[in-house]
Write a protein that holds these residues in place. Structure first.
Motif, PDB file in Angstrom:
ATOM      1  N   TYR A  39     -46.639 -46.826  -4.862  1.00  0.00           N
ATOM      2  CA  TYR A  39     -46.588 -48.393  -5.318  1.00  0.00           C
ATOM      3  C   TYR A  39     -46.914 -49.072  -3.974  1.00  0.00           C
ATOM      4  O   TYR A  39     -47.646 -50.163  -3.855  1.00  0.00           O
ATOM      5  CB  TYR A  39     -45.187 -48.754  -5.712  1.00  0.00           C
ATOM      6  CG  TYR A  39     -44.997 -50.078  -6.378  1.00  0.00           C
ATOM      7  CD1 TYR A  39     -45.964 -50.649  -7.053  1.00  0.00           C
ATOM      8  CD2 TYR A  39     -43.823 -50.772  -6.266  1.00  0.00           C
ATOM      9  CE1 TYR A  39     -45.889 -52.206  -7.709  1.00  0.00           C
ATOM     10  CE2 TYR A  39     -43.373 -52.195  -6.825  1.00  0.00           C
ATOM     11  CZ  TYR A  39     -44.402 -52.753  -7.561  1.00  0.00           C
ATOM     12  OH  TYR A  39     -44.498 -53.940  -7.969  1.00  0.00           O
ATOM     13  N   ILE A  43     -49.991 -51.710  -3.644  1.00  0.00           N
ATOM     14  CA  ILE A  43     -50.060 -53.248  -3.465  1.00  0.00           C
ATOM     15  C   ILE A  43     -50.644 -53.571  -2.164  1.00  0.00           C
ATOM     16  O   ILE A  43     -51.374 -54.557  -1.849  1.00  0.00           O
ATOM     17  CB  ILE A  43     -48.545 -53.398  -3.405  1.00  0.00           C
ATOM     18  CG1 ILE A  43     -47.990 -53.293  -4.628  1.00  0.00           C
ATOM     19  CG2 ILE A  43     -48.356 -55.028  -3.083  1.00  0.00           C
ATOM     20  CD1 ILE A  43     -48.805 -53.932  -6.033  1.00  0.00           C
ATOM     21  N   SER A  47     -54.204 -55.409  -1.368  1.00  0.00           N
ATOM     22  CA  SER A  47     -54.009 -56.840  -0.648  1.00  0.00           C
ATOM     23  C   SER A  47     -54.597 -57.001   0.478  1.00  0.00           C
ATOM     24  O   SER A  47     -55.194 -58.216   0.975  1.00  0.00           O
ATOM     25  CB  SER A  47     -52.394 -57.084  -0.628  1.00  0.00           C
ATOM     26  OG  SER A  47     -51.785 -57.015  -1.924  1.00  0.00           O
ATOM     27  N   LEU A  75     -54.166 -54.290  -8.670  1.00  0.00           N
ATOM     28  CA  LEU A  75     -53.054 -54.803  -8.280  1.00  0.00           C
ATOM     29  C   LEU A  75     -52.140 -55.183  -9.784  1.00  0.00           C
ATOM     30  O   LEU A  75     -51.073 -54.997  -9.841  1.00  0.00           O
ATOM     31  CB  LEU A  75     -53.081 -56.091  -7.561  1.00  0.00           C
ATOM     32  CG  LEU A  75     -53.338 -56.116  -5.972  1.00  0.00           C
ATOM     33  CD1 LEU A  75     -53.556 -57.641  -5.547  1.00  0.00           C
ATOM     34  CD2 LEU A  75     -52.060 -55.615  -5.248  1.00  0.00           C
ATOM     35  N   SER A  78     -50.951 -51.743 -11.053  1.00  0.00           N
ATOM     36  CA  SER A  78     -49.783 -51.537 -10.454  1.00  0.00           C
ATOM     37  C   SER A  78     -48.540 -52.201 -10.860  1.00  0.00           C
ATOM     38  O   SER A  78     -47.457 -51.535 -10.978  1.00  0.00           O
ATOM     39  CB  SER A  78     -49.819 -51.347  -8.904  1.00  0.00           C
ATOM     40  OG  SER A  78     -50.946 -50.632  -8.427  1.00  0.00           O
ATOM     41  N   ILE A  79     -48.569 -53.462 -10.708  1.00  0.00           N
ATOM     42  CA  ILE A  79     -47.310 -54.360 -10.971  1.00  0.00           C
ATOM     43  C   ILE A  79     -46.956 -54.312 -12.491  1.00  0.00           C
ATOM     44  O   ILE A  79     -45.770 -54.428 -12.716  1.00  0.00           O
ATOM     45  CB  ILE A  79     -47.787 -55.994 -10.800  1.00  0.00           C
ATOM     46  CG1 ILE A  79     -47.873 -55.997  -9.347  1.00  0.00           C
ATOM     47  CG2 ILE A  79     -46.592 -56.740 -11.162  1.00  0.00           C
ATOM     48  CD1 ILE A  79     -48.768 -57.419  -9.041  1.00  0.00           C
ATOM     49  N   PRO A  83     -42.725 -50.646 -12.019  1.00  0.00           N
ATOM     50  CA  PRO A  83     -41.369 -51.103 -12.158  1.00  0.00           C
ATOM     51  C   PRO A  83     -40.707 -50.275 -13.171  1.00  0.00           C
ATOM     52  O   PRO A  83     -39.583 -49.756 -13.038  1.00  0.00           O
ATOM     53  CB  PRO A  83     -41.699 -52.741 -12.760  1.00  0.00           C
ATOM     54  CG  PRO A  83     -42.937 -52.981 -11.913  1.00  0.00           C
ATOM     55  CD  PRO A  83     -43.781 -51.989 -12.122  1.00  0.00           C
ATOM     56  N   GLN A 104     -46.164 -55.016 -22.042  1.00  0.00           N
ATOM     57  CA  GLN A 104     -46.622 -54.034 -21.261  1.00  0.00           C
ATOM     58  C   GLN A 104     -47.961 -53.190 -21.471  1.00  0.00           C
ATOM     59  O   GLN A 104     -48.867 -53.180 -20.916  1.00  0.00           O
ATOM     60  CB  GLN A 104     -45.393 -52.765 -20.786  1.00  0.00           C
ATOM     61  CG  GLN A 104     -45.793 -52.021 -19.573  1.00  0.00           C
ATOM     62  CD  GLN A 104     -44.722 -51.045 -19.369  1.00  0.00           C
ATOM     63  OE1 GLN A 104     -44.406 -50.290 -20.197  1.00  0.00           O
ATOM     64  NE2 GLN A 104     -44.622 -50.792 -18.129  1.00  0.00           N
TER      65      GLN A 104
END
Length: 313
Positions: A39, A43, A47, A75, A78-79, A83, A104
């Motif tokens: 993760y 990120i 980024s 990104l 992943s987000i 989680p 989701q």
């Protein structure tokens, strides 16, 4: 947790249960370490790619703009997924509400359609760069890239938008334990106690219209690239031209191979190992956002030099 609550003859909204690795619940906390690392790397890596491309005017070229679009999509993936995975492995929290699950799966499938489109655009970029090098800048102008990107974004959202609506009309009266640590359409629709033939047909239609069509066009692009490269007289120039496609080919393999494998298992592999499904599911969603920045950073000398310069400073 009850898969559904009955009250006065009405089936209330169900609570789905996400799954980790079956039979390995005692090591879930240790298993969370690689997921946390993946993760963070995903990120940070994507980024950094976005930051460098934005701040370096020499990288404001079509190839790097497409790469930045891919980084934004990675990104988002992943987000959208990590989680709930970390919730299971760190806190043993498996419950996910009806609305959260559908939201989701909408984001996961939409972003994957968009990522498939980005890979197609990057294949087209390589084809134009090799086949029409003198007209490259005039064909792939920034306004044209923006319009094409917007069209593919709207395509992904429009095609996937009906999926949560189709799932919402079902009643869920089975043990609503999903096969993965996140919600996907193929998994959720199997939990319904209604006829799912429409969902199955539409799911196949969306796959063929997005991933199927994009992969076919990518294949045709590379056939044309190979045909053009073979006409180049010098072997050194031929290898140099093909070398510009290596990163993109690696990205294609990382994206399509686990996706096709998991789709085949979901539809036809009823007797397949649950562990294989889970492993492919994690590779399918977590590896591309992790590896894409690494692959492009290693293969692109200019990008690699800028990354080193940023961190050395």
């Amino acid at each position: 947790v009850s898969p559904g609550t009955f009250g006065k003859g009405k089936l209330l909204e169900p609570m789905f249960l996400l799954s980790g690795i079956p039979g390995q619940e005692d090591i879930h906390l240790w298993s969370s370490i690689p997921f946390c690392l993946m993760y963070v790397i995903s990120i940070v890596g994507n980024s950094v790619i976005l930051f460098i491309i934005k701040t370096d005017p020499t990288l404001h070229e079509p190839m790097y703009i497409f790469l930045s679009m891919l980084a934004v999509t990675d990104l988002g993936l992943s987000i959208a997924t990590i989680p709930t995975i970390l919730g299971i492995y760190l806190f043993n929290y498996r419950e996910i509400s009806f609305e959260a699950c559908f939201a989701q799966l909408f984001f996961i499938h939409s972003l994957q359609c968009i990522e498939s489109s980005m890979l197609l655009l990057m294949a087209f970029d390589r084809f134009v760069a090799i086949h029409e090098p003198l007209r490259y800048a005039s064909i792939l102008t920034l306004p044209r890239i923006g319009k094409i990107g917007l069209v593919f974004l709207l395509r992904g959202v429009a095609i996937i938008f009906p999926l949560p609506l189709l799932l919402k009309r079902f009643q869920y009266c089975r043990a609503n334990v999903l096969s993965h640590s996140y919600c996907v359409h193929q998994d959720v629709m199997k939990m319904a106690c209604s006829d799912i033939s429409i969902n199955s047909i539409y799911g196949l239609f969306t796959t063929l219209l997005t991933v199927g069509l994009d992969s076919l066009l990518i294949f045709l692009s590379y056939v044309m690239i190979l045909k053009t490269v073979l006409l180049i007289a010098s072997p050194a120039e031929c290898l140099r031209a093909l070398n510009t496609c290596v990163s993109h080919l690696c990205t294609i393999l990382l994206f399509y191979t686990p996706m096709i494998g998991l789709s085949v298992i979901h539809r036809f592999g009823k007797g397949s190992s649950p562990f294989l499904q889970i492993l492919l599911g994690y590779i399918y969603l977590l590896v591309p956002p992790l590896m894409n920045p690494i692959v492009y950073s290693v293969k692109s000398k200019h990008l690699r030099a800028r990354i080193i310069r940023v961190f050395v400073k």
